[in-house]
Design a protein around this motif. Structure first.
Motif, PDB file in Angstrom:
ATOM      1  N   ARG A 229       9.493  13.229  -6.923  1.00  0.00           N
ATOM      2  CA  ARG A 229       9.531  13.995  -8.166  1.00  0.00           C
ATOM      3  C   ARG A 229      10.472  15.197  -8.019  1.00  0.00           C
ATOM      4  NH1 ARG A 229       3.135  14.669  -9.044  1.00  0.00           N
ATOM      5  NH2 ARG A 229       3.281  14.903  -6.769  1.00  0.00           N
ATOM      6  N   ASP A 230      11.319  15.357  -9.021  1.00  0.00           N
ATOM      7  CA  ASP A 230      12.292  16.465  -9.051  1.00  0.00           C
ATOM      8  C   ASP A 230      13.227  16.448  -7.841  1.00  0.00           C
ATOM      9  OD1 ASP A 230      11.587  17.483 -11.467  1.00  0.00           O
ATOM     10  OD2 ASP A 230      10.529  19.237 -10.714  1.00  0.00           O
ATOM     11  N   PHE A 231      13.603  15.242  -7.395  1.00  0.00           N
ATOM     12  CA  PHE A 231      14.456  15.179  -6.198  1.00  0.00           C
ATOM     13  C   PHE A 231      15.819  15.822  -6.432  1.00  0.00           C
ATOM     14  CE2 PHE A 231      15.258  11.027  -8.306  1.00  0.00           C
ATOM     15  CZ  PHE A 231      16.632  11.075  -8.446  1.00  0.00           C
TER      16      PHE A 231
ATOM     17  N   VAL B  45      10.784  -0.763   7.055  1.00  0.00           N
ATOM     18  CA  VAL B  45      10.201   0.580   7.022  1.00  0.00           C
ATOM     19  C   VAL B  45       9.373   0.795   5.755  1.00  0.00           C
ATOM     20  CG1 VAL B  45      12.025   1.545   8.471  1.00  0.00           C
ATOM     21  CG2 VAL B  45      12.270   1.621   5.986  1.00  0.00           C
ATOM     22  N   ILE B  46       9.575  -0.054   4.764  1.00  0.00           N
ATOM     23  CA  ILE B  46       8.750  -0.083   3.560  1.00  0.00           C
ATOM     24  C   ILE B  46       8.227  -1.510   3.408  1.00  0.00           C
ATOM     25  CG2 ILE B  46       8.703   0.125   1.036  1.00  0.00           C
ATOM     26  CD1 ILE B  46       8.994   2.813   2.271  1.00  0.00           C
ATOM     27  N   PRO B  47       6.916  -1.694   3.222  1.00  0.00           N
ATOM     28  CA  PRO B  47       6.387  -3.051   3.017  1.00  0.00           C
ATOM     29  C   PRO B  47       6.910  -3.630   1.705  1.00  0.00           C
ATOM     30  CG  PRO B  47       4.634  -1.505   3.562  1.00  0.00           C
ATOM     31  CD  PRO B  47       5.847  -0.686   3.270  1.00  0.00           C
ATOM     32  N   PRO B  48       6.965  -4.947   1.597  1.00  0.00           N
ATOM     33  CA  PRO B  48       7.426  -5.561   0.340  1.00  0.00           C
ATOM     34  C   PRO B  48       6.566  -5.154  -0.850  1.00  0.00           C
ATOM     35  CG  PRO B  48       7.378  -7.176   2.108  1.00  0.00           C
ATOM     36  CD  PRO B  48       6.699  -5.945   2.645  1.00  0.00           C
ATOM     37  N   HIS B  49       7.225  -5.038  -1.996  1.00  0.00           N
ATOM     38  CA  HIS B  49       6.585  -4.783  -3.286  1.00  0.00           C
ATOM     39  C   HIS B  49       5.825  -3.453  -3.367  1.00  0.00           C
ATOM     40  CE1 HIS B  49       6.735  -9.238  -2.563  1.00  0.00           C
ATOM     41  NE2 HIS B  49       7.634  -9.033  -3.503  1.00  0.00           N
ATOM     42  N   PRO B  50       6.487  -2.351  -3.012  1.00  0.00           N
ATOM     43  CA  PRO B  50       5.850  -1.047  -3.241  1.00  0.00           C
ATOM     44  C   PRO B  50       5.711  -0.790  -4.744  1.00  0.00           C
ATOM     45  CG  PRO B  50       8.147  -0.753  -2.716  1.00  0.00           C
ATOM     46  CD  PRO B  50       7.855  -2.208  -2.510  1.00  0.00           C
ATOM     47  N   VAL B  51       4.871   0.154  -5.086  1.00  0.00           N
ATOM     48  CA  VAL B  51       4.661   0.510  -6.486  1.00  0.00           C
ATOM     49  C   VAL B  51       5.447   1.779  -6.810  1.00  0.00           C
ATOM     50  CG1 VAL B  51       2.982   1.204  -8.224  1.00  0.00           C
ATOM     51  CG2 VAL B  51       2.407  -0.583  -6.584  1.00  0.00           C
ATOM     52  N   LEU B  52       6.283   1.697  -7.819  1.00  0.00           N
ATOM     53  CA  LEU B  52       7.051   2.843  -8.277  1.00  0.00           C
ATOM     54  C   LEU B  52       6.340   3.441  -9.488  1.00  0.00           C
ATOM     55  CD1 LEU B  52      10.618   1.219  -8.181  1.00  0.00           C
ATOM     56  CD2 LEU B  52       9.389   2.359  -6.331  1.00  0.00           C
ATOM     57  N   PHE B  53       5.827   4.650  -9.333  1.00  0.00           N
ATOM     58  CA  PHE B  53       5.211   5.346 -10.455  1.00  0.00           C
ATOM     59  C   PHE B  53       6.304   6.112 -11.186  1.00  0.00           C
ATOM     60  CE2 PHE B  53       1.479   4.456  -7.958  1.00  0.00           C
ATOM     61  CZ  PHE B  53       0.466   4.295  -8.913  1.00  0.00           C
ATOM     62  N   ARG B  54       6.556   5.720 -12.439  1.00  0.00           N
ATOM     63  CA  ARG B  54       7.685   6.265 -13.187  1.00  0.00           C
ATOM     64  C   ARG B  54       7.232   6.846 -14.515  1.00  0.00           C
ATOM     65  NH1 ARG B  54      12.441   5.612 -12.451  1.00  0.00           N
ATOM     66  NH2 ARG B  54      12.910   5.242 -14.667  1.00  0.00           N
ATOM     67  N   LEU B  55       7.873   7.944 -14.917  1.00  0.00           N
ATOM     68  CA  LEU B  55       7.597   8.534 -16.222  1.00  0.00           C
ATOM     69  C   LEU B  55       7.994   7.560 -17.327  1.00  0.00           C
ATOM     70  CD1 LEU B  55       9.001  12.101 -15.501  1.00  0.00           C
ATOM     71  CD2 LEU B  55       6.585  11.522 -15.833  1.00  0.00           C
ATOM     72  N   PRO B  56       7.353   7.628 -18.471  1.00  0.00           N
ATOM     73  CA  PRO B  56       7.713   6.738 -19.575  1.00  0.00           C
ATOM     74  C   PRO B  56       9.173   6.944 -19.990  1.00  0.00           C
ATOM     75  CG  PRO B  56       5.620   7.831 -20.000  1.00  0.00           C
ATOM     76  CD  PRO B  56       6.211   8.507 -18.801  1.00  0.00           C
ATOM     77  N   ASP B  57       9.851   5.852 -20.315  1.00  0.00           N
ATOM     78  CA  ASP B  57      11.248   5.923 -20.745  1.00  0.00           C
ATOM     79  C   ASP B  57      11.331   5.776 -22.257  1.00  0.00           C
ATOM     80  OD1 ASP B  57      13.119   5.942 -18.287  1.00  0.00           O
ATOM     81  OD2 ASP B  57      11.653   4.403 -17.775  1.00  0.00           O
TER      82      ASP B  57
ATOM     83  N   GLU C  27       4.373  15.148 -13.735  1.00  0.00           N
ATOM     84  CA  GLU C  27       5.831  15.074 -13.666  1.00  0.00           C
ATOM     85  C   GLU C  27       6.410  15.835 -12.476  1.00  0.00           C
ATOM     86  OE1 GLU C  27       9.685  16.404 -16.409  1.00  0.00           O
ATOM     87  OE2 GLU C  27       7.634  16.965 -16.984  1.00  0.00           O
ATOM     88  N   THR C  28       5.881  17.008 -12.175  1.00  0.00           N
ATOM     89  CA  THR C  28       6.458  17.870 -11.153  1.00  0.00           C
ATOM     90  C   THR C  28       5.741  17.718  -9.817  1.00  0.00           C
ATOM     91  OG1 THR C  28       5.052  19.682 -11.900  1.00  0.00           O
ATOM     92  CG2 THR C  28       7.261  19.543 -12.845  1.00  0.00           C
TER      93      THR C  28
ATOM     94  N   ASP D 264       0.825  -1.207   0.000  1.00  0.00           N
ATOM     95  CA  ASP D 264       0.000   0.000   0.000  1.00  0.00           C
ATOM     96  C   ASP D 264       0.861   1.259   0.000  1.00  0.00           C
ATOM     97  OD1 ASP D 264      -2.519   1.077  -0.200  1.00  0.00           O
ATOM     98  OD2 ASP D 264      -2.788   1.294   1.962  1.00  0.00           O
ATOM     99  N   VAL D 265       2.079   1.156  -0.535  1.00  0.00           N
ATOM    100  CA  VAL D 265       3.001   2.289  -0.605  1.00  0.00           C
ATOM    101  C   VAL D 265       3.284   2.604  -2.069  1.00  0.00           C
ATOM    102  CG1 VAL D 265       5.326   3.118  -0.104  1.00  0.00           C
ATOM    103  CG2 VAL D 265       4.062   1.817   1.619  1.00  0.00           C
ATOM    104  N   ALA D 266       3.133   3.872  -2.423  1.00  0.00           N
ATOM    105  CA  ALA D 266       3.466   4.347  -3.766  1.00  0.00           C
ATOM    106  C   ALA D 266       4.649   5.301  -3.669  1.00  0.00           C
ATOM    107  CB  ALA D 266       2.274   5.062  -4.398  1.00  0.00           C
ATOM    108  N   ILE D 267       5.596   5.162  -4.587  1.00  0.00           N
ATOM    109  CA  ILE D 267       6.768   6.033  -4.648  1.00  0.00           C
ATOM    110  C   ILE D 267       6.739   6.714  -6.001  1.00  0.00           C
ATOM    111  CG2 ILE D 267       9.279   6.166  -4.535  1.00  0.00           C
ATOM    112  CD1 ILE D 267       9.221   3.574  -2.882  1.00  0.00           C
ATOM    113  N   LEU D 268       6.606   8.027  -5.993  1.00  0.00           N
ATOM    114  CA  LEU D 268       6.488   8.793  -7.228  1.00  0.00           C
ATOM    115  C   LEU D 268       7.862   9.158  -7.773  1.00  0.00           C
ATOM    116  CD1 LEU D 268       3.583  11.229  -6.219  1.00  0.00           C
ATOM    117  CD2 LEU D 268       3.446   8.885  -7.106  1.00  0.00           C
ATOM    118  N   ASN D 269       8.061   8.827  -9.050  1.00  0.00           N
ATOM    119  CA  ASN D 269       9.326   9.092  -9.735  1.00  0.00           C
ATOM    120  C   ASN D 269      10.473   8.315  -9.097  1.00  0.00           C
ATOM    121  OD1 ASN D 269      10.881  10.319 -11.772  1.00  0.00           O
ATOM    122  ND2 ASN D 269      11.654  11.837 -10.348  1.00  0.00           N
ATOM    123  N   GLY D 270      10.167   7.178  -8.479  1.00  0.00           N
ATOM    124  CA  GLY D 270      11.252   6.377  -7.908  1.00  0.00           C
ATOM    125  C   GLY D 270      11.915   5.545  -8.973  1.00  0.00           C
TER     126      GLY D 270
END
Length: 304
Positions: free
Chosen positions: A94-96, A37-49, A75-76, A8-14
């Motif tokens: 995002r924009d780290f 500290v992070i549950p297994p199998h978080p979802v990484l939302f990534r921009l298209p490559d 994106e931002t 149930d964890v999402a990471i944006l632009n990870g």
């Protein structure tokens, strides 16, 4: 291939759009999952490559992370995208690269902190990029192994090795190293992760500018001589026992400059590669130490 339910964890632009950032970020994520500290199998939302190499890198990590598309409209930094609305915890990366806390620290420590793990609680050896080698397919099509691979190119001009330095490096290595010497700039561009990992893993020594090759060399325990201009080496390669880092400080630029702002920034970085004008004694010394390290796999003592 076994499938997993995502957490149930999402990471944006990870974790960004570059190879090196992604290799390091995925190591931090694996450590954060192992620490709980992070549950297994978080979802990484990534921009298209635009290429397949980076998606292949994230596919290699599919046993501990899932990937979904982050729309360009999101994106931002700002409100979480609609696709992440159902997650109870959203970590926004995002924009780290523009985050002040990203500058002047080891990248692995930045990612660990943002994921909720105190970097001081993680020993240095565990901060190496150990997640990749057991998961990577490697294409072994080189004529020989143990060669020296010189990597002068980079995705941005700010970090490219000047031609004069590249040519002097190639000439010295070809006459003194006793190994086959290859330049990445003269090889066909590797468009697959398997090809790139095979190229790195088969090398006996890598000589590179500040690019993802530094982090791949650590992942496959290949000795590496790395030149840094805009970033202090400890911000990128502090935990790599086989990386001999040389800091060519671009004194006319602000520290930790990520992107060139004007043409003068490129000129300032180029000048840093020539600290003594046409005298390359410093380069010869660094190459001698790197070749010795490749033979013994003992990192030379740093000289300031």
């Amino acid at each position: 291939m076994k499938s997993f339910n995502h957490s149930d964890v999402a990471i944006l632009n990870g974790f960004g759009r570059s190879l090196g950032d992604s290799v390091i970020g995925l190591q931090a994520l694996k450590l954060a999952i192992e620490a709980g500290v992070i549950p297994p199998h978080p979802v990484l939302f990534r921009l298209p490559d635009s290429s397949t190499l980076i998606p292949e890198l994230y596919y290699a990590a599919r046993d501990f992370a899932a990937v979904r598309t982050l729309p360009w409209a999101d994106e931002t930094p700002g409100p979480p995208p609609a696709a992440a609305a159902d997650f109870s915890r959203v970590i926004d990366l995002r924009d780290f690269a523009f985050d002040p806390s990203f500058r002047g620290v080891a990248m692995i420590d930045f990612f660990l902190s943002r994921l909720g793990l105190d970097p001081a609680e993680v020993e240095s050896g565990r901060k190496r990029n150990s997640w990749l080698a057991p998961r990577a397919q490697r294409r072994q099509d080189a004529a020989a192994s143990g060669y020296v691979l010189v990597c002068p190119t980079a995705s941005m001009e700010l970090r490219r090795m000047p031609t004069a330095i590249h040519d002097a490096t190639m000439a010295w290595l070809q006459s003194r190293s006793g190994r086959m010497v290859l330049s990445q700039s003269a090889l066909p561009r590797e468009s697959s992760l398997a090809g790139l990992c095979g190229l790195v893993a088969s090398a006996g020594l890598i000589v590179t500018t500040d690019t993802g090759m530094v982090h791949l060399a650590d992942a496959f325990s290949v000795p590496c001589l790395a030149f840094f201009t805009t970033h202090r080496p400890e911000w990128r390669a502090r935990d790599y026992p086989l990386c001999h880092a040389v800091y060519l400080q671009a004194s006319s630029l602000p520290p930790a400059l990520e992107f060139a702002r004007v043409d003068e920034d490129i000129e300032g970085v180029r000048a840093a590669w020539f600290p003594h004008g046409g005298d390359f004694a410093w380069l010869t010394s660094a190459l001698e130490e790197a070749v010795a390290m490749a033979e013994t796999k003992i990192k030379p003592v740093h000289r300031s």
